[in-house]
Enzyme design. Sequence first.
Site, short mmCIF file in Angstrom:
data_model
loop_
_atom_site.label_atom_id
_atom_site.label_comp_id
_atom_site.label_asym_id
_atom_site.label_seq_id
_atom_site.Cartn_x
_atom_site.Cartn_y
_atom_site.Cartn_z
N LYS A 1 0.81 -1.22 0.00
CA LYS A 1 0.00 0.00 0.00
C LYS A 1 0.85 1.28 0.00
O LYS A 1 2.05 1.24 0.25
CB LYS A 1 -0.97 -0.02 1.18
CG LYS A 1 -2.11 -1.02 0.92
CD LYS A 1 -3.22 -0.96 1.94
CE LYS A 1 -4.36 -1.89 1.54
NZ LYS A 1 -5.41 -1.96 2.57
N ARG B 1 -3.31 -10.03 5.19
CA ARG B 1 -3.82 -10.06 3.81
C ARG B 1 -2.72 -9.53 2.91
O ARG B 1 -2.40 -8.34 2.96
CB ARG B 1 -5.08 -9.20 3.70
CG ARG B 1 -5.71 -9.20 2.33
CD ARG B 1 -6.96 -8.32 2.27
NE ARG B 1 -7.57 -8.37 0.96
CZ ARG B 1 -7.17 -7.61 -0.07
NH1 ARG B 1 -6.16 -6.75 0.09
NH2 ARG B 1 -7.75 -7.71 -1.24
#
Length: 261
Positions: free
Chosen positions: A205, A240
């Site tokens: 991210k 995740r």
Amino acid sequence: MGILNVTPDSFSDGGEALGVDAALAKARALWRAGADILDIGAESTRPGAPPVGEEEELRRLLPVLEAVADRIPIPISVDTSKAGVMRAAWGLGAGLFNDITALRGDPLALPTAAELGVPVCLMHMRGRPRDMQRLTHYEDVLTEVRDFLAERIDACVRGGIAREQIVIDPGFGFAKDLADNLTLLRHLDALGELGLPILAGLSRKAMIGAITGTGGGRDRVMGSVAAALWALHQGAAILRVHDVAETVQAVRMWGALAHGK
Ligand SMILES: Nc1nc2ncc(COP(=O)(O)OP(=O)(O)O)nc2c(=O)[nH]1
């Protein structure tokens, strides 16, 4: 939790697993690399992402889900906020509904999850991917995220979802700026008082790129693994990730050092 994006536009791996053959190959690779769960998503939720209609989401998802469920022997999570997609995915063997809207996006999502008895992941976000990065003002992000999750847990239990069927997630990168993301990650253990498994989605991210100065995708693997280990140390139960092999290797090393096993 290995990420299988069947989208053309996911922020870090869009288009890599379009079509059943490519998606099945990727699912197999994630499983062989050590994933315990596969998270299949057919709608990008990156900041600014346009919404995808139910018909298109089903068109992308169902052929892949059917092929993967038949051939890969680990539970499958479906990353969706639509009740119709949840129901169709349940019919093909989905074992977790991963809803970034915490079952708020579709008024039928919560009753559907309760009716089908499928575990759910409730994630914190504000607005929708299209506009969420304009909604990043918090007085106290940790308290506000924790209170949001507590309220959603209560709503789900009132709606007939058993508490032990719920996973919670602070939603890194969703309606949060870098400082918010770092505060939430530094103090992730504060969510532990809610008494439910925590899912951390940090992989590749923008917050990783901002700290490490890396551009995107695989360039962010090392930073993602470092963040994943911190989340694990802070009590995360599910990581995740896109890069399963690297994360599994780091987690095994951490396990041996932290728990002597
Ligand atoms: N529970 C949960 N689900 C999520 N789904 C998507 C993304 C965004 O990452 P990715 O799927 O890689 O990108 P895109 O949404 O562009 O497909 N992050 C999370 C997350 O942090 N937690």
